[in-house]
Design a protein around this motif. Sequence first.
Motif, mmCIF file in Angstrom:
data_model
loop_
_atom_site.group_PDB
_atom_site.id
_atom_site.type_symbol
_atom_site.label_atom_id
_atom_site.label_comp_id
_atom_site.label_asym_id
_atom_site.label_seq_id
_atom_site.Cartn_x
_atom_site.Cartn_y
_atom_site.Cartn_z
ATOM 1 N N PRO A 1 4.687 -4.314 2.773
ATOM 2 C CA PRO A 1 5.023 -2.934 3.144
ATOM 3 C C PRO A 1 3.900 -1.924 2.951
ATOM 4 O O PRO A 1 3.083 -2.038 2.045
ATOM 5 C CB PRO A 1 6.170 -2.607 2.187
ATOM 6 C CG PRO A 1 5.806 -3.364 0.944
ATOM 7 C CD PRO A 1 5.194 -4.667 1.447
ATOM 8 N N LEU A 2 3.929 -0.939 3.820
ATOM 9 C CA LEU A 2 3.211 0.303 3.603
ATOM 10 C C LEU A 2 4.299 1.294 3.211
ATOM 11 O O LEU A 2 5.216 1.558 4.003
ATOM 12 C CB LEU A 2 2.497 0.778 4.866
ATOM 13 C CG LEU A 2 2.036 2.240 4.872
ATOM 14 C CD1 LEU A 2 1.024 2.506 3.772
ATOM 15 C CD2 LEU A 2 1.475 2.615 6.218
ATOM 16 N N VAL A 3 4.237 1.804 2.007
ATOM 17 C CA VAL A 3 5.250 2.738 1.532
ATOM 18 C C VAL A 3 4.711 4.155 1.724
ATOM 19 O O VAL A 3 3.676 4.522 1.163
ATOM 20 C CB VAL A 3 5.612 2.484 0.054
ATOM 21 C CG1 VAL A 3 6.703 3.442 -0.410
ATOM 22 C CG2 VAL A 3 6.036 1.029 -0.151
ATOM 23 N N GLU B 1 3.187 -8.450 11.081
ATOM 24 C CA GLU B 1 4.612 -8.380 10.763
ATOM 25 C C GLU B 1 4.857 -7.541 9.516
ATOM 26 O O GLU B 1 5.688 -7.856 8.671
ATOM 27 C CB GLU B 1 5.196 -9.789 10.601
ATOM 28 C CG GLU B 1 5.133 -10.602 11.889
ATOM 29 C CD GLU B 1 5.749 -11.977 11.752
ATOM 30 O OE1 GLU B 1 5.760 -12.546 10.647
ATOM 31 O OE2 GLU B 1 6.228 -12.482 12.780
ATOM 32 N N ALA B 2 4.099 -6.449 9.424
ATOM 33 C CA ALA B 2 4.220 -5.541 8.296
ATOM 34 C C ALA B 2 5.352 -4.554 8.556
ATOM 35 O O ALA B 2 5.944 -4.537 9.632
ATOM 36 C CB ALA B 2 2.906 -4.789 8.088
ATOM 37 N N ARG B 3 5.623 -3.722 7.581
ATOM 38 C CA ARG B 3 6.670 -2.718 7.745
ATOM 39 C C ARG B 3 6.252 -1.423 7.051
ATOM 40 O O ARG B 3 5.469 -1.438 6.113
ATOM 41 C CB ARG B 3 7.999 -3.216 7.202
ATOM 42 C CG ARG B 3 8.045 -3.410 5.709
ATOM 43 C CD ARG B 3 9.388 -3.995 5.262
ATOM 44 N NE ARG B 3 9.474 -4.106 3.833
ATOM 45 C CZ ARG B 3 8.997 -5.110 3.126
ATOM 46 N NH1 ARG B 3 8.363 -6.090 3.713
ATOM 47 N NH2 ARG B 3 9.127 -5.132 1.816
ATOM 48 N N VAL B 4 6.794 -0.338 7.534
ATOM 49 C CA VAL B 4 6.594 0.960 6.906
ATOM 50 C C VAL B 4 7.922 1.355 6.285
ATOM 51 O O VAL B 4 8.971 1.271 6.924
ATOM 52 C CB VAL B 4 6.155 2.029 7.932
ATOM 53 C CG1 VAL B 4 6.072 3.390 7.270
ATOM 54 C CG2 VAL B 4 4.823 1.653 8.554
ATOM 55 N N GLN B 5 7.856 1.748 5.054
ATOM 56 C CA GLN B 5 9.066 2.129 4.319
ATOM 57 C C GLN B 5 8.831 3.498 3.715
ATOM 58 O O GLN B 5 7.777 3.758 3.137
ATOM 59 C CB GLN B 5 9.316 1.102 3.217
ATOM 60 C CG GLN B 5 10.458 1.436 2.305
ATOM 61 C CD GLN B 5 10.635 0.347 1.253
ATOM 62 O OE1 GLN B 5 10.372 -0.818 1.500
ATOM 63 N NE2 GLN B 5 11.072 0.745 0.079
ATOM 64 N N GLY B 6 9.781 4.382 3.850
ATOM 65 C CA GLY B 6 9.665 5.707 3.270
ATOM 66 C C GLY B 6 10.312 5.769 1.901
ATOM 67 O O GLY B 6 11.230 5.015 1.585
ATOM 68 N N SER B 7 9.796 6.651 1.067
ATOM 69 C CA SER B 7 10.359 6.862 -0.255
ATOM 70 C C SER B 7 10.186 8.334 -0.609
ATOM 71 O O SER B 7 9.070 8.840 -0.648
ATOM 72 C CB SER B 7 9.653 5.980 -1.287
ATOM 73 O OG SER B 7 10.216 6.189 -2.564
ATOM 74 N N LEU B 8 11.297 9.011 -0.845
ATOM 75 C CA LEU B 8 11.241 10.450 -1.095
ATOM 76 C C LEU B 8 10.991 10.798 -2.557
ATOM 77 O O LEU B 8 10.245 11.697 -2.871
ATOM 78 C CB LEU B 8 12.533 11.115 -0.609
ATOM 79 C CG LEU B 8 12.598 12.625 -0.755
ATOM 80 C CD1 LEU B 8 11.446 13.295 -0.027
ATOM 81 C CD2 LEU B 8 13.913 13.148 -0.230
ATOM 82 N N ALA C 1 0.866 -1.178 0.000
ATOM 83 C CA ALA C 1 0.000 0.000 0.000
ATOM 84 C C ALA C 1 0.899 1.222 0.000
ATOM 85 O O ALA C 1 2.001 1.194 0.558
ATOM 86 C CB ALA C 1 -0.918 0.003 1.219
ATOM 87 N N PHE C 2 0.432 2.280 -0.625
ATOM 88 C CA PHE C 2 1.181 3.521 -0.706
ATOM 89 C C PHE C 2 0.356 4.631 -0.074
ATOM 90 O O PHE C 2 -0.775 4.861 -0.492
ATOM 91 C CB PHE C 2 1.497 3.874 -2.166
ATOM 92 C CG PHE C 2 2.441 2.911 -2.807
ATOM 93 C CD1 PHE C 2 3.784 3.210 -2.927
ATOM 94 C CD2 PHE C 2 1.988 1.684 -3.280
ATOM 95 C CE1 PHE C 2 4.667 2.312 -3.505
ATOM 96 C CE2 PHE C 2 2.855 0.779 -3.866
ATOM 97 C CZ PHE C 2 4.201 1.102 -3.972
ATOM 98 N N ASP C 3 0.910 5.295 0.931
ATOM 99 C CA ASP C 3 0.224 6.433 1.518
ATOM 100 C C ASP C 3 0.715 7.680 0.815
ATOM 101 O O ASP C 3 1.861 8.102 0.991
ATOM 102 C CB ASP C 3 0.477 6.542 3.020
ATOM 103 C CG ASP C 3 -0.131 7.826 3.571
ATOM 104 O OD1 ASP C 3 -1.197 8.231 3.067
ATOM 105 O OD2 ASP C 3 0.466 8.428 4.476
ATOM 106 N N THR C 4 -0.173 8.272 0.032
ATOM 107 C CA THR C 4 0.152 9.511 -0.665
ATOM 108 C C THR C 4 -0.619 10.686 -0.086
ATOM 109 O O THR C 4 -0.424 11.804 -0.513
ATOM 110 C CB THR C 4 -0.169 9.388 -2.166
ATOM 111 O OG1 THR C 4 -1.570 9.131 -2.326
ATOM 112 C CG2 THR C 4 0.637 8.269 -2.802
ATOM 113 N N ALA C 5 -1.504 10.408 0.880
ATOM 114 C CA ALA C 5 -2.344 11.461 1.443
ATOM 115 C C ALA C 5 -1.710 12.144 2.637
ATOM 116 O O ALA C 5 -1.896 13.338 2.845
ATOM 117 C CB ALA C 5 -3.707 10.885 1.831
#
Length: 140
Positions: A56-58, A78-85, A34-38
């Motif tokens: 991942p939640l990106v 056992e999910a993860r949050v990953q950042g992407s600039l 999933a991608f959080d763009t909000a």
Amino acid sequence: MAIERLGGRAVDPAAVDVPALVADETQGAMADAAFDTAGVAPAVRTALGSIGSRRPLVAVAIYETPLETPLLELVMHEARVQGSLCYTGAEFEAVIALMDEGNYDTTGWVETIALGNVVEEGFEALHRGEKMKVLVDPTR
């Protein structure tokens, strides 16, 4: 909406239980990512509830204020949050090549509008999801 022209499906999370919809559509497997763009807490909660285990939640939004995050969702799945600039040059080249090969119908992706119409045909149309990108021509 622009996403639907690409073959995607838009849903209103205020009207639809998105995690339940994802569970139904994937026979319980849930989303691969999933991608959080909000950049708002409801979007993060919905995203975390929609991904499968060890997925991942990106986070790509620009967060203006700290968010309360349901960390129990991360632990239990056992999910993860990953950042992407931003995107790399190689990613842009790959997408441009796919577009050039005809994998995406890019008709209407960018529309040129007059400066005098920037509110109605620009901001408001973008907000309604009717346009994807606008190029403002100050000479028109």
